[in-house]
Write an enzyme that holds these catalytic residues in place. Structure first.
Site, PDB file in Angstrom:
ATOM      1  N   LYS A 155      -7.659  -2.449   6.880  1.00  0.00           N
ATOM      2  CA  LYS A 155      -8.673  -1.744   5.767  1.00  0.00           C
ATOM      3  C   LYS A 155      -8.319  -2.175   4.413  1.00  0.00           C
ATOM      4  O   LYS A 155      -8.925  -2.761   3.574  1.00  0.00           O
ATOM      5  CB  LYS A 155      -8.435  -0.253   5.880  1.00  0.00           C
ATOM      6  CG  LYS A 155      -8.874   0.323   7.281  1.00  0.00           C
ATOM      7  CD  LYS A 155      -8.755   1.762   7.200  1.00  0.00           C
ATOM      8  CE  LYS A 155      -7.703   2.377   6.927  1.00  0.00           C
ATOM      9  NZ  LYS A 155      -6.540   2.054   8.187  1.00  0.00           N
ATOM     10  N   ARG A 188     -10.741  10.927   6.827  1.00  0.00           N
ATOM     11  CA  ARG A 188      -9.969  10.893   7.933  1.00  0.00           C
ATOM     12  C   ARG A 188     -10.238  12.132   8.785  1.00  0.00           C
ATOM     13  O   ARG A 188      -9.767  12.056   9.856  1.00  0.00           O
ATOM     14  CB  ARG A 188      -8.571  10.768   7.563  1.00  0.00           C
ATOM     15  CG  ARG A 188      -7.936   9.427   7.869  1.00  0.00           C
ATOM     16  CD  ARG A 188      -6.524   9.630   7.089  1.00  0.00           C
ATOM     17  NE  ARG A 188      -5.406   8.554   7.508  1.00  0.00           N
ATOM     18  CZ  ARG A 188      -5.354   7.573   7.004  1.00  0.00           C
ATOM     19  NH1 ARG A 188      -5.740   7.283   5.830  1.00  0.00           N
ATOM     20  NH2 ARG A 188      -4.331   6.543   7.308  1.00  0.00           N
ATOM     21  N   ARG A 203       4.457  -5.405   8.709  1.00  0.00           N
ATOM     22  CA  ARG A 203       3.948  -5.065   7.411  1.00  0.00           C
ATOM     23  C   ARG A 203       5.163  -4.833   6.380  1.00  0.00           C
ATOM     24  O   ARG A 203       6.198  -4.135   6.667  1.00  0.00           O
ATOM     25  CB  ARG A 203       3.146  -3.931   7.473  1.00  0.00           C
ATOM     26  CG  ARG A 203       2.717  -3.347   5.969  1.00  0.00           C
ATOM     27  CD  ARG A 203       1.228  -2.715   5.946  1.00  0.00           C
ATOM     28  NE  ARG A 203       1.446  -1.356   6.692  1.00  0.00           N
ATOM     29  CZ  ARG A 203       0.538  -0.476   6.662  1.00  0.00           C
ATOM     30  NH1 ARG A 203      -0.672  -0.956   6.231  1.00  0.00           N
ATOM     31  NH2 ARG A 203       0.750   0.341   7.681  1.00  0.00           N
ATOM     32  N   ARG A 220       7.452   0.176   4.735  1.00  0.00           N
ATOM     33  CA  ARG A 220       7.268   1.706   4.638  1.00  0.00           C
ATOM     34  C   ARG A 220       7.717   2.406   5.236  1.00  0.00           C
ATOM     35  O   ARG A 220       7.931   2.147   6.518  1.00  0.00           O
ATOM     36  CB  ARG A 220       5.529   1.719   4.800  1.00  0.00           C
ATOM     37  CG  ARG A 220       4.837   1.657   3.250  1.00  0.00           C
ATOM     38  CD  ARG A 220       3.327   1.670   3.706  1.00  0.00           C
ATOM     39  NE  ARG A 220       2.748   2.793   4.491  1.00  0.00           N
ATOM     40  CZ  ARG A 220       1.376   2.685   4.935  1.00  0.00           C
ATOM     41  NH1 ARG A 220       0.799   2.006   4.337  1.00  0.00           N
ATOM     42  NH2 ARG A 220       1.129   3.923   5.629  1.00  0.00           N
ATOM     43  N   ARG A 225       1.198   8.321  14.183  1.00  0.00           N
ATOM     44  CA  ARG A 225       0.066   8.102  13.344  1.00  0.00           C
ATOM     45  C   ARG A 225      -1.155   7.601  14.196  1.00  0.00           C
ATOM     46  O   ARG A 225      -2.456   7.969  13.762  1.00  0.00           O
ATOM     47  CB  ARG A 225       0.246   7.449  12.111  1.00  0.00           C
ATOM     48  CG  ARG A 225       1.126   7.576  10.985  1.00  0.00           C
ATOM     49  CD  ARG A 225       1.741   6.586  10.324  1.00  0.00           C
ATOM     50  NE  ARG A 225       0.886   5.739   9.592  1.00  0.00           N
ATOM     51  CZ  ARG A 225       0.985   4.677   9.172  1.00  0.00           C
ATOM     52  NH1 ARG A 225       2.188   3.956   9.549  1.00  0.00           N
ATOM     53  NH2 ARG A 225       0.182   3.766   8.743  1.00  0.00           N
TER      54      ARG A 225
HETATM   55  P1  ADP Z   1      -4.435  -0.869   6.955  1.00  0.00           P
HETATM   56  O1  ADP Z   1      -4.776  -0.781   5.553  1.00  0.00           O
HETATM   57  O2  ADP Z   1      -5.572  -0.793   7.921  1.00  0.00           O
HETATM   58  O3  ADP Z   1      -3.568  -0.054   7.478  1.00  0.00           O
HETATM   59  P2  ADP Z   1      -3.446  -3.577   6.327  1.00  0.00           P
HETATM   60  O4  ADP Z   1      -4.534  -4.150   5.447  1.00  0.00           O
HETATM   61  O5  ADP Z   1      -2.076  -2.906   5.608  1.00  0.00           O
HETATM   62  O6  ADP Z   1      -3.964  -2.345   7.277  1.00  0.00           O
HETATM   63  O7  ADP Z   1      -2.893  -4.419   7.359  1.00  0.00           O
HETATM   64  C1  ADP Z   1      -1.460  -4.163   8.316  1.00  0.00           C
HETATM   65  C2  ADP Z   1      -0.740  -5.263   8.332  1.00  0.00           C
HETATM   66  O8  ADP Z   1      -1.225  -6.312   8.885  1.00  0.00           O
HETATM   67  C3  ADP Z   1      -0.459  -6.147   6.909  1.00  0.00           C
HETATM   68  O9  ADP Z   1       0.677  -6.661   7.056  1.00  0.00           O
HETATM   69  C4  ADP Z   1      -1.257  -7.155   7.010  1.00  0.00           C
HETATM   70  O10 ADP Z   1      -1.088  -8.272   6.076  1.00  0.00           O
HETATM   71  C5  ADP Z   1      -1.608  -7.577   8.315  1.00  0.00           C
HETATM   72  N1  ADP Z   1      -3.120  -7.973   8.773  1.00  0.00           N
HETATM   73  C6  ADP Z   1      -4.144  -7.682   7.906  1.00  0.00           C
HETATM   74  N2  ADP Z   1      -5.173  -8.220   8.558  1.00  0.00           N
HETATM   75  C7  ADP Z   1      -4.891  -8.984   9.651  1.00  0.00           C
HETATM   76  C8  ADP Z   1      -5.313  -9.999  10.533  1.00  0.00           C
HETATM   77  N3  ADP Z   1      -6.895  -9.934  10.398  1.00  0.00           N
HETATM   78  N4  ADP Z   1      -4.538 -10.502  11.283  1.00  0.00           N
HETATM   79  C9  ADP Z   1      -3.354 -10.603  11.266  1.00  0.00           C
HETATM   80  N5  ADP Z   1      -2.655  -9.648  10.371  1.00  0.00           N
HETATM   81  C10 ADP Z   1      -3.320  -8.813   9.587  1.00  0.00           C
HETATM   82  P1  ADP Z   2      -2.764   3.228   7.035  1.00  0.00           P
HETATM   83  O1  ADP Z   2      -3.413   2.373   5.967  1.00  0.00           O
HETATM   84  O2  ADP Z   2      -1.543   2.327   7.483  1.00  0.00           O
HETATM   85  O3  ADP Z   2      -3.589   3.849   7.809  1.00  0.00           O
HETATM   86  P2  ADP Z   2      -2.505   5.023   4.343  1.00  0.00           P
HETATM   87  O4  ADP Z   2      -1.739   4.256   3.538  1.00  0.00           O
HETATM   88  O5  ADP Z   2      -4.027   4.995   4.443  1.00  0.00           O
HETATM   89  O6  ADP Z   2      -2.077   4.284   6.089  1.00  0.00           O
HETATM   90  O7  ADP Z   2      -2.057   6.476   4.967  1.00  0.00           O
HETATM   91  C1  ADP Z   2      -0.647   6.833   4.918  1.00  0.00           C
HETATM   92  C2  ADP Z   2      -0.329   8.265   5.209  1.00  0.00           C
HETATM   93  O8  ADP Z   2      -1.006   9.067   4.033  1.00  0.00           O
HETATM   94  C3  ADP Z   2      -1.231   9.005   6.139  1.00  0.00           C
HETATM   95  O9  ADP Z   2      -0.252   9.061   7.530  1.00  0.00           O
HETATM   96  C4  ADP Z   2      -1.255  10.457   5.893  1.00  0.00           C
HETATM   97  O10 ADP Z   2      -0.087  11.145   5.913  1.00  0.00           O
HETATM   98  C5  ADP Z   2      -1.749  10.203   4.447  1.00  0.00           C
HETATM   99  N1  ADP Z   2      -3.190  10.148   4.177  1.00  0.00           N
HETATM  100  C6  ADP Z   2      -3.739   8.988   3.588  1.00  0.00           C
HETATM  101  N2  ADP Z   2      -5.160   9.292   3.635  1.00  0.00           N
HETATM  102  C7  ADP Z   2      -5.320  10.660   4.078  1.00  0.00           C
HETATM  103  C8  ADP Z   2      -6.374  11.392   4.157  1.00  0.00           C
HETATM  104  N3  ADP Z   2      -7.634  11.052   3.911  1.00  0.00           N
HETATM  105  N4  ADP Z   2      -6.252  12.578   4.719  1.00  0.00           N
HETATM  106  C9  ADP Z   2      -4.896  13.052   4.985  1.00  0.00           C
HETATM  107  N5  ADP Z   2      -3.951  12.178   4.630  1.00  0.00           N
HETATM  108  C10 ADP Z   2      -4.000  11.059   4.412  1.00  0.00           C
END
Ligand code: ADP
Ligand code: ADP
Ligand code: ZN
Length: 214
Positions: free
Chosen positions: A13, A88, A127, A160, A171
């Protein structure tokens, strides 16, 4: 365009939202990023948020809704926005409808990035983020030029705390229980754009652009 990016942790995302920010010039609103800022604060709220996030649980709806409401009211959201990681839960989605209605705005689409669990773990475990500027990397799929060092600012790359394996499992569990129902919620409203997230970052971006007609 007023957009939501929906999908499990590690689906891509943040990565895709940033590409769209560059293309459309609308802000990315990541509740995860905002909450990571909050948890640095030495206040009761900061401590509470830190504890919840380190366990991989969701921060209470009231807190997150208030944050988003305030953020959406800023002038840079006038041309549109990308909500990344919000809503969420169903109550968050309902609160968002109310907030947008009060602002006389409407959602244009919900981009749902679909990625199976095994792949999520691979992505999250690799990541890394820059301690200074927040730029994201992956040790295999998007490595920095110099190991452990940010290409953009020279800052140190760290994992992280909630990307450690036990917390990741929690998660994903929380996602399946509380967030996955939103797929159906937005499907019924005719807003859902389902994207196959198992492809290169560039190809996923192409699919997203096609689905949005941009
Ligand atoms: P989210 O915001 O949904 O948690 P991220 O954009 O942070 O996901 O992506 C999670 C990890 O996977 C990051 O280290 C990112 O560089 C990697 N990543 C994202 N998209 C891809 C893809 N299409 N193929 C391989 N790795 C990816
Ligand atoms: P990812 O991109 O890997 O899904 P985020 O950075 O979006 O992770 O979220 C990290 C953490 O922040 C979540 O595990 C949760 O604890 C908190 N968080 C983020 N967005 C929300 C939301 N909309 N509602 C509740 N908790 C949230
Ligand atoms: Zn950096």
């Amino acid at each position: 365009m007023n957009l939501i990016f929906l999908g499990p942790p590690g689906a891509g995302k943040g990565t895709q939202a940033k590409k769209l920010v560059d293309l459309l010039g609308i802000p990315q609103i990541s509740t995860g990023d905002i909450l990571r800022e909050k948890k640095r604060e030495d206040s009761p709220l900061g401590h509470k948020v830190r504890e919840i996030m380190s366990e991989g649980k969701l921060v209470p709806d009231e807190i997150v809704i208030e944050i988003v409401k305030e953020r959406l009211g800023k002038p840079d959201c006038g041309k549109g926005f990308i909500l990344d990681g919000f809503p969420r839960t169903i109550p968050q989605a309902e609160a968002l409808e109310k907030i947008l209605a009060e602002m006389r705005k409407q959602l244009d689409a919900v981009v749902y990035i679909d990625v199976p669990d095994e792949e999520l773990i691979r992505r999250i475990s690799g990541r890394r983020v820059c301690e200074e500027c927040g730029e994201e990397y992956h040790i295999i799929f998007k490595p920095p030029r110099v190991e452990g060092v940010c290409d953009k600012c020279g800052g140190k790359l760290i994992q992280r705390e909630d990307d450690k394996e036990e917390v990741v499992k929690k998660r994903i569990e929380v996602y399946n229980e509380s967030t996955a129902p939103l797929v159906d919620f937005y499907e019924k409203k005719g807003l859902l754009k389902k994207i196959n997230g198992v492809a290169s970052m560039e190809n996923v971006f192409e699919s997203i652009k096609t689905s949005l007609g941009v």
